[in-house]
Design a protein around this motif. Sequence first.
Motif, PDB file in Angstrom:
ATOM      1  N   VAL A  63      11.331  -1.349   7.126  1.00 47.09           N
ATOM      2  CA  VAL A  63      12.293  -0.825   6.726  1.00 47.09           C
ATOM      3  C   VAL A  63      12.238   0.826   7.506  1.00 47.09           C
ATOM      4  CG1 VAL A  63      13.102   1.034   4.999  1.00 47.09           C
ATOM      5  CG2 VAL A  63      12.642  -1.268   4.907  1.00 47.09           C
ATOM      6  N   THR A  64      10.429   1.287   7.900  1.00 45.53           N
ATOM      7  CA  THR A  64       9.974   2.521   8.331  1.00 45.53           C
ATOM      8  C   THR A  64      11.026   2.679   9.733  1.00 45.53           C
ATOM      9  OG1 THR A  64       8.035   2.873   6.871  1.00 45.53           O
ATOM     10  CG2 THR A  64       8.493   4.371   8.493  1.00 45.53           C
ATOM     11  N   ILE A  65      10.949   1.331  10.580  1.00 47.89           N
ATOM     12  CA  ILE A  65      10.918   1.583  12.001  1.00 47.89           C
ATOM     13  C   ILE A  65      12.087   1.814  11.714  1.00 47.89           C
ATOM     14  CG2 ILE A  65      11.027  -0.194  13.752  1.00 47.89           C
ATOM     15  CD1 ILE A  65       7.852  -1.796  13.018  1.00 47.89           C
ATOM     16  N   GLY A  66      13.241   0.850  10.764  1.00 45.30           N
ATOM     17  CA  GLY A  66      14.469   1.128  10.985  1.00 45.30           C
ATOM     18  C   GLY A  66      14.867   2.296  10.676  1.00 45.30           C
ATOM     19  N   LEU A  67      14.220   3.124  10.586  1.00 49.60           N
ATOM     20  CA  LEU A  67      14.574   4.137   9.981  1.00 49.60           C
ATOM     21  C   LEU A  67      14.073   5.680  10.953  1.00 49.60           C
ATOM     22  CD1 LEU A  67      13.269   4.490   5.399  1.00 49.60           C
ATOM     23  CD2 LEU A  67      15.645   3.919   6.746  1.00 49.60           C
ATOM     24  N   LEU A  68      13.467   5.173  11.544  1.00 51.10           N
ATOM     25  CA  LEU A  68      12.970   5.777  12.515  1.00 51.10           C
ATOM     26  C   LEU A  68      13.592   5.485  13.897  1.00 51.10           C
ATOM     27  CD1 LEU A  68       8.925   5.681  12.682  1.00 51.10           C
ATOM     28  CD2 LEU A  68      10.166   7.741  12.283  1.00 51.10           C
ATOM     29  N   LEU A  69      14.209   4.118  14.195  1.00 51.30           N
ATOM     30  CA  LEU A  69      15.604   4.043  15.292  1.00 51.30           C
ATOM     31  C   LEU A  69      17.427   4.936  14.989  1.00 51.30           C
ATOM     32  CD1 LEU A  69      14.750   0.455  15.567  1.00 51.30           C
ATOM     33  CD2 LEU A  69      14.725   1.666  16.879  1.00 51.30           C
TER      34      LEU A  69
ATOM     35  N   GLY B 140      17.010   7.502  12.661  1.00 47.18           N
ATOM     36  CA  GLY B 140      17.103   8.986  13.286  1.00 47.18           C
ATOM     37  C   GLY B 140      16.357   9.431  14.632  1.00 47.18           C
ATOM     38  N   ALA B 141      15.957   8.772  15.637  1.00 45.57           N
ATOM     39  CA  ALA B 141      15.578   8.669  16.924  1.00 45.57           C
ATOM     40  C   ALA B 141      15.309   7.353  17.822  1.00 45.57           C
ATOM     41  CB  ALA B 141      13.981   8.819  16.913  1.00 45.57           C
ATOM     42  N   TRP B 142      16.593   7.539  17.794  1.00 45.16           N
ATOM     43  CA  TRP B 142      17.169   6.156  18.855  1.00 45.16           C
ATOM     44  C   TRP B 142      17.663   6.744  20.299  1.00 45.16           C
ATOM     45  CZ3 TRP B 142      21.406   6.600  20.974  1.00 45.16           C
ATOM     46  CH2 TRP B 142      22.849   8.198  20.809  1.00 45.16           C
ATOM     47  N   SER B 143      17.819   8.118  19.833  1.00 41.38           N
ATOM     48  CA  SER B 143      18.442   9.033  21.658  1.00 41.38           C
ATOM     49  C   SER B 143      16.601   8.932  22.863  1.00 41.38           C
ATOM     50  CB  SER B 143      19.132  10.208  21.606  1.00 41.38           C
ATOM     51  OG  SER B 143      17.961  11.045  20.079  1.00 41.38           O
ATOM     52  N   SER B 144      15.840   9.136  21.655  1.00 43.50           N
ATOM     53  CA  SER B 144      14.367   9.567  22.326  1.00 43.50           C
ATOM     54  C   SER B 144      13.892   7.968  22.607  1.00 43.50           C
ATOM     55  CB  SER B 144      13.566  10.343  21.632  1.00 43.50           C
ATOM     56  OG  SER B 144      13.772  11.046  21.490  1.00 43.50           O
ATOM     57  N   VAL B 145      13.368   7.115  21.929  1.00 42.10           N
ATOM     58  CA  VAL B 145      13.827   5.475  22.137  1.00 42.10           C
ATOM     59  C   VAL B 145      14.700   4.965  22.764  1.00 42.10           C
ATOM     60  CG1 VAL B 145      12.846   3.244  21.067  1.00 42.10           C
ATOM     61  CG2 VAL B 145      13.120   5.164  19.530  1.00 42.10           C
ATOM     62  N   ALA B 146      15.265   4.823  22.888  1.00 42.92           N
ATOM     63  CA  ALA B 146      16.302   3.400  23.670  1.00 42.92           C
ATOM     64  C   ALA B 146      17.412   4.764  23.976  1.00 42.92           C
ATOM     65  CB  ALA B 146      16.527   2.419  23.285  1.00 42.92           C
ATOM     66  N   PRO B 147      17.646   5.448  24.589  1.00 43.50           N
ATOM     67  CA  PRO B 147      18.722   6.157  24.765  1.00 43.50           C
ATOM     68  C   PRO B 147      20.349   5.942  25.342  1.00 43.50           C
ATOM     69  CG  PRO B 147      17.398   7.255  26.266  1.00 43.50           C
ATOM     70  CD  PRO B 147      15.959   6.152  25.706  1.00 43.50           C
TER      71      PRO B 147
ATOM     72  N   VAL C  99      29.601   6.803  16.579  1.00 49.62           N
ATOM     73  CA  VAL C  99      29.249   6.331  15.389  1.00 49.62           C
ATOM     74  C   VAL C  99      27.808   5.773  14.471  1.00 49.62           C
ATOM     75  CG1 VAL C  99      29.501   3.844  15.215  1.00 49.62           C
ATOM     76  CG2 VAL C  99      30.773   4.693  17.018  1.00 49.62           C
ATOM     77  N   GLY C 100      26.957   6.734  15.197  1.00 47.16           N
ATOM     78  CA  GLY C 100      26.081   6.585  14.185  1.00 47.16           C
ATOM     79  C   GLY C 100      25.149   5.547  13.651  1.00 47.16           C
ATOM     80  N   PHE C 101      24.626   5.795  13.240  1.00 46.84           N
ATOM     81  CA  PHE C 101      23.816   4.280  12.222  1.00 46.84           C
ATOM     82  C   PHE C 101      23.789   4.350  10.853  1.00 46.84           C
ATOM     83  CE2 PHE C 101      21.998   4.452  17.291  1.00 46.84           C
ATOM     84  CZ  PHE C 101      21.630   3.135  17.135  1.00 46.84           C
TER      85      PHE C 101
END
Length: 342
Positions: free
Chosen positions: A131-137, A139-146, A159-161
């Motif tokens: 769950v923690t990794i999913g929440l970080l994704l 909130g920070a998907w633009s830094s992890v995988a733009p 659209v958002g997550f």
Amino acid sequence: MQDVVPPMIDVLASEAVARPGPPRAEWGVRLPAVGTGVLAVACIVGVFAWPSSVTGLPEGTGGLSGAALLAGLLRGATTAPPTMVSIVVGVAWAVSGFGALTTWAVASIAALRGRLAPAWRVARATTILFVTIGLLLAGAWSSVAPWLPDLLPDDVSRVGFEALVGWSAAIAAVLGAATVAFSRGRAGMVQACVLTLVLITFAALAGGSLIVVGVGVAGAPPAALIVPALTGGPLQPFAVAVAALFGLLLAIALLPAGKASSTGGHWRMVLAAVTALLVGAATAVFLVSVNRLHEDGHVLAVAPYVPLTVFGLVAAIAAVLVLGLAVAGLARPTPGQPKALS
């Protein structure tokens, strides 16, 4: 020597038969444990298999599933190759999800047979990580995988997550219910319920996307505004209050489980409940103040307002609080109760 061995074997066998085994759970304990374990498995499978479990298109025609998101993290898109960060995050998300699935299944089978096996503790840990990794994704998907917008026919930045955040909140709520079902000890129950509260509060701060005026859903969580405000500016007092309250909630959660006695556990849940609600209230005041400053002509990077997703997370917090407080008040140890298995 041969005359001595058979009697020794008989003595050991008789002691093994006489030695009592671990207590078997009654059906009133088995069924809730099995039910919550199966529900946890269904929620985790749903994140990967549901077509719009990560994000949905405005037209309601499909979206991005957890499996598609995982494939994008590991393989990249046609416009950009994967990065080391996206691969590491994808592998960690997949491993924690698969670990949570298998351990919940093992724990459910053991509970069906009357054994509250230690596997559920591993399931709880892997689920928190998933769950923690999913929440970080979220909130920070633009830094992890733009390049993730390229995986959809429409721009995912509009659209958002929120769907992924909603699934994460649901899994966290199931985690709290499973803790109650699998734990027969008051100390472990209170410890895990408060940890669940911390997880859901973290979801509201780090996973809930903010809708930014003129930009669409930019995927910016409240923490993206609170953290910079800690360094100064007119909103620093509100940001400090949010950070301090969340730190207090985390400190309450990390207290040794043995401190949660019959009286101490009850007040610990009350203190955690009040602190979690204060975190939500302080965050709401902070966001409203951001909007007010923007309307008054102050120069701010963004002007967000809170979508229904964050209010849903607050409702989830309240639901887990009610459940935890009810259990803390009703599950009083009775004379002759077996030792806690949690």
